[in-house]
Design a protein around this motif. Structure first.
Motif, mmCIF file in Angstrom:
data_model
loop_
_atom_site.group_PDB
_atom_site.id
_atom_site.type_symbol
_atom_site.label_atom_id
_atom_site.label_comp_id
_atom_site.label_asym_id
_atom_site.label_seq_id
_atom_site.Cartn_x
_atom_site.Cartn_y
_atom_site.Cartn_z
ATOM 1 N N ARG A 102 57.107 1.438 -12.372
ATOM 2 C CA ARG A 102 56.389 2.740 -12.313
ATOM 3 C C ARG A 102 57.472 3.925 -11.744
ATOM 4 N N ARG A 103 58.378 3.406 -10.851
ATOM 5 C CA ARG A 103 59.277 4.530 -10.552
ATOM 6 C C ARG A 103 60.055 4.982 -11.772
ATOM 7 N N ALA A 157 58.063 7.602 -13.839
ATOM 8 C CA ALA A 157 57.924 8.673 -13.154
ATOM 9 C C ALA A 157 59.302 9.610 -13.425
ATOM 10 N N ASP A 206 52.231 12.333 -11.356
ATOM 11 C CA ASP A 206 51.238 11.607 -10.325
ATOM 12 C C ASP A 206 50.052 10.793 -10.847
ATOM 13 N N ASP A 260 51.358 7.669 -12.487
ATOM 14 C CA ASP A 260 51.810 6.918 -11.540
ATOM 15 C C ASP A 260 50.581 6.177 -10.800
#
Length: 387
Positions: A38-39, A42, A56, A59
């Protein structure tokens, strides 16, 4: 492949984020890997210029999902207003993708998501059966008459009368199963009906089915000892055979039309783009083994496409942008309710199947091959003339 599940992209003017991830959950550190994934997504979207609202939303969508079982792919298409596509597909994707671009990368999307076939599965015997249709959490049980269902030994008039009553009970029970099957096939617009059971029961059910159900029926021999996993595997193989047959038939139709003068089959980037612009495509063919790796010009309107910016300017298109050709054509096909055939299945061969040992028969040829110029072709709804 039917593309209606992608139809939400037709209402988006872009730009959009396309995310294709391997979200397999089959290791001890799977949760930690998911957080790192996920990081990374992003950071990559932000580096490409995606606004914070999109980053956002992507995510949050990735976070708001239960872990899959085993190997899986997560596919998202997200613009500044909404999540347009969100699919959890079985099996790891061939390649991951994280991109912020004017148009969605639908080529990566369709390569990661197998075509879904609405399938009804019925297990039948002389006492009734069980039925599982799309959307069902549990099988639905059909319990027919319980007496008499077993033929007795003996002879004479009483014996023959009992035999006749048993036969009538079987017929009524299977007719009851057939009625429910027909209802569920219609309600789910099923493309495949798989009948599981012993030979006699399968044959009796086929006779009792409506023409609509019988036309899509296939059978799996079942002695009662198979596990649910084994039955599910057999059903999956029937689905694969159905899709293989449909691809084979579609390409045969293309090949037939390509040999005629009516202009209902085209190949090559220029002619396929022209067909998309005319909204004439019925079936789009893409051969990933011979892809056209180039850009064309597109606009927020899905079918307003051209080989040059000048073409779009002449058409009065607002804000022409250079876009990848194949994803743009898939988007156009989606928005005119066309079908897509990917000719990359090594088991889809002209006229026959691959042998049990995995080898081809000598006369085999993988569909597509060098037939399609630029790896692109289309069957048209009406002729548009050559470009």
């Amino acid at each position: 492949m039917r593309l209606d599940w992608l139809s939400a992209v037709c209402g988006s003017d872009g730009p959009v984020a396309t995310v294709v991830l391997d979200v397999s959950h089959n290791t001890e550190d799977a949760d930690h890997r998911a957080a790192l994934r996920r990081r990374d997504v992003a950071e990559r979207l932000a580096a490409q210029g995606a606004p914070a609202a999109v980053v956002d939303r992507v995510d949050a969508t990735l976070a708001d999902a239960d872990p899959p079982v085993g190997e899986a792919a997560r596919v998202l298409v997200v613009d500044e207003h909404a999540v347009l596509v969100d699919v959890l597909a079985q099996g790891a994707p061939r390649a991951e993708q994280v991109v912020w671009a004017p148009l969605p990368d639908l080529f990566s999307v369709v390569n990661a998501v197998a075509e879904q076939v609405s399938t009804v599965v019925v297990r039948v015997d002389e006492a009734g059966g069980e039925l599982l249709a799309p959307g069902d959490a549990e099988p639905e049980t059909v319990t027919g008459r319980t007496k008499p269902v077993h033929k007795a030994r003996g002879g004479g008039w009483s014996h023959r009368s009992m035999q006749a009553r048993v036969e009538e009970t079987w017929r009524q029970n299977i007719a009851q199963v057939a009625t429910l099957v027909d209802e569920r096939v219609r309600a789910t617009d099923a493309r495949l009906l798989v009948i599981v059971g012993e030979t006699r029961a399968r044959a009796q059910l086929r006779v009792a089915l409506s023409e609509r159900s019988a036309k899509i029926a296939d059978e799996v021999a079942h002695s009662g000892g198979e596990t649910p996993t084994e039955v599910a595997g057999a059903v999956g193989r029937r689905v694969d055979l159905l899709l293989s047959g449909e691809r084979r038939a579609a390409f045969a139709r293309y090949a037939e039309l390509a040999g005629r003068a009516e202009g209902l089959a085209v190949t090559g980037l220029a002619d396929v783009v022209a067909a998309a612009r005319a909204q004439a495509i019925d079936t789009l063919f893409i051969d990933p083994a011979h892809p056209v790796d180039t850009s064309i010009w597109g606009s927020p309107e899905p079918t307003v496409l051209g080989l040059t910016r000048a073409e779009l300017t002449d058409l009065g298109a607002a804000d022409p942008q250079e876009v990848s050709a194949v994803p743009a054509l898939i988007r156009a096909a989606t928005c005119i309710d066309a079908e897509l055939i990917l000719l990359d299945d090594p088991d889809v061969v002209v006229g026959h199947d691959r042998l049990d040992d995995g080898s081809d028969t000598p006369e085999s040829a993988v569909l597509g091959g060098d037939t399609l110029t630029d790896g692109l072709g289309a069957v048209l709804r009406f002729p548009i003339g050559s470009t």
